[in-house]
Structures are given as C-alpha cells and as structure tokens.
Design an enzyme around this catalytic site. Sequence first.
Site, PDB file in Angstrom:
ATOM      1  N   HIS A  51       0.831  -1.198   0.000  1.00 58.07           N
ATOM      2  CA  HIS A  51       0.000   0.000   0.000  1.00 58.07           C
ATOM      3  C   HIS A  51       0.868   1.252   0.000  1.00 58.07           C
ATOM      4  CE1 HIS A  51      -3.891  -2.120   1.595  1.00 58.07           C
ATOM      5  NE2 HIS A  51      -3.393  -2.684   0.512  1.00 58.07           N
ATOM      6  N   GLU A  53       1.308   3.702   2.131  1.00 56.69           N
ATOM      7  CA  GLU A  53       2.075   3.993   3.338  1.00 56.69           C
ATOM      8  C   GLU A  53       3.347   3.139   3.411  1.00 56.69           C
ATOM      9  OE1 GLU A  53      -2.350   3.947   4.648  1.00 56.69           O
ATOM     10  OE2 GLU A  53      -1.114   3.177   2.997  1.00 56.69           O
ATOM     11  N   THR A 204     -28.175  -3.907 -29.521  1.00 52.06           N
ATOM     12  CA  THR A 204     -26.857  -3.373 -29.881  1.00 52.06           C
ATOM     13  C   THR A 204     -25.945  -4.485 -30.375  1.00 52.06           C
ATOM     14  OG1 THR A 204     -27.042  -1.574 -28.276  1.00 52.06           O
ATOM     15  CG2 THR A 204     -24.822  -2.142 -28.992  1.00 52.06           C
ATOM     16  N   GLY A 293     -28.234  -0.124 -25.892  1.00 53.16           N
ATOM     17  CA  GLY A 293     -28.741   0.913 -26.789  1.00 53.16           C
ATOM     18  C   GLY A 293     -29.708   1.874 -26.101  1.00 53.16           C
TER      19      GLY A 293
END
Length: 349
Positions: A51, A53, A204, A293
């Site tokens: 992370h 830190e 679509t 769509g």
Amino acid sequence: MNKHDKYIKRCIELAKNGFGTTYPNPMVGSVIVYEDKIIGEGWHKKAGEPHAEVNAIRSVKDKSLLKKATIYVSLEPCSHFGKTPPCCDLIIANEIPNVVVGTVDPNEKVAGNGIKKLIAAGANVTVGFLEKECNELNKRFFTFHQKKRPYIILKWAESLDGFLAPEKDTNQQRKPVWITNTYSRQLVHKWRSEEQAILVGTQTVIDDNPKLNVRDWSGNNPVRVVLDQNNRISKESFIFDDSVKTIVFTKSEISFSAENTTFEVIDFNQNIIPQILAILHQNQIQSIIIEGGLQTLQSFIDQNIWDEARIFTGKSTFENGTKAPILQKKNALKTIIQNDELINVRNHD
C-alpha cells in the site's frame, strides 16, 4: 492553502498513478514530512502489492527521522489483514507520531477503525483535509461501498440531428455506424481501460456485433455485460469469443457452456436494473460504462440510477432512425475533439 492541504494535494497526485490498476482497492498516495520537507513518498500501484504507506516508509533513507515525522495519507490507513498486513501496524511499529488523513475509508472493514487504532497507540491523528478532492479521487470505490453498486457512466454518440443510428437496412452487415472521429473513438477505448465493466443491450449486439474491448489503447479489457432476455444473440457473435470475461443476463438457463462467460438468470418481469447492479456488486465490479442501446440507456436515466454521462455529438445527420436518449444536460462540461463535441454531465442526485 495550508500546510496539511499542500501535502494531501501531493498525496492525491501520487495516488492518480494507480488509476485503473488498483481495483478492487482504492487509489491512495502518501508522503512523509520532517521539518516541512518531504523525506518519503509512495502510492498504491496494484492490488496485492504494498500500500501507499508501505512504499512511502520504505522510501525514507534515514529511518530514524520517522519517530519525529508526520505521515500524510489521502485515505485512512487500513486496519485489517487482506492480501497485505494492516498499514496502521506499520505506522505504529515505526513510531511515526503524527498522522494526517484526507478522508475516512467507507469500506466497512476499515470505516474509522484505522484512525481509532492509531489513536489508541498514541499517535496524533487529524482527519479531513481536501476531503472533497479525496472522495472524488475514489468516487468509484466510495459509490461501491456506500451505495452497494458500481459507479455508473452513461456513454453514447449521437448525430447532429439527435439520432443514435440511422434507419436500419435489413441487408446491412452487422457492424457499427460510426458517428464520431478516430480521436473520439480512441478516447472511448481509453475510458474502457479505466473502468471495470461495460454493458450493452441485446439489440446493440445483434445490430453491431461489438467486441467491447480495448483495441485503440493500452490497458485492461473491461468485463463485458450483456442483456439477452430471450437468448436472441447469435453464438457466433464476438461477445461469445471467450477472449474477455463476459456476464450475460437472461431469463432462462443457457444450453451451451463457455469458459470465460457466465449466465445470470434474472426476472425480466420485475425491474431489472436493481437485479443487475446487485449481481455486479457481488462480482466486485466497482464501475461500469453503459454503452447502449436506447432502451437500456433510457432505463437508467428514467430511474435516475447513474453518476456520470459522456455524450458525443458528431457532424453527420441521419434524418431518421433510432433517437438518442433524453437527458437533461445541466451544468455540462463541454470539450471539442476535432469536429466532435463531447459533454460530460454529473448526476448530483
């Protein structure tokens, strides 16, 4: 700008380096300051890796200064074991006396517990600097944990006279009709690489046979999410090529199997949007682009379940065809991309 804001701003800048690569974790930046000078900094690069830190502490050359320093973090340090140990424990172990946090983590596994743990260990903790900017940085992560659904981006392109597509020629090959220019299309592929999923409706896929992947940009392909109530989509369609993880929502079990495709049965007689979002949340999907769509887009608009809309207008005119969705475009941010106009609308519901 006060001193704390200045260093949290730097944390945000660092955090942005992880955009698109930290899922399901948030983007986080951290700087370590001694006598108003940055002596270490870092950001979270990828889920499963250290992370922010951790990277910031590791970057400090003279570790003895940590006992007199202040660590700044854009998001509350974690207090639980995940793929990596808690960052709180590392801060405590290094005896860093001052901790400044941009905003509290909404994840119920953290949610203030990191701050409590640091205070209990004797650290001087202050919270709430550039909070709005820190929340904006992780708007996907915050939406996922607070609203229990992905961050929803509506996206479409319309002609100058307000159509998504021209009237369909039954002899036409299954392929999209381009409204926007090459640069706008490349931008769309960049967006796809930044979000976790992309959703389209049945028509679509039937009309355009889209790949829904990242071709004109470098990055991860989003999970493809497709609505296919009555199993009308041809099995030869690109969405069934198994190249990208695909989730298909249908009303009945599917008779064929695909290695990288899952079928989710939902009740199409009920409101389908909450059902879809609940399953996407279960799949840890924090963000999704709704690409079409018309019926699919308008459903999200009508139910006011969306966070952002990105709408292109090209220079072509169709005169008739499929009308574009109806959306109030208040406080829209406008950008010109060659001959195309792009507007971005945020939904502050």
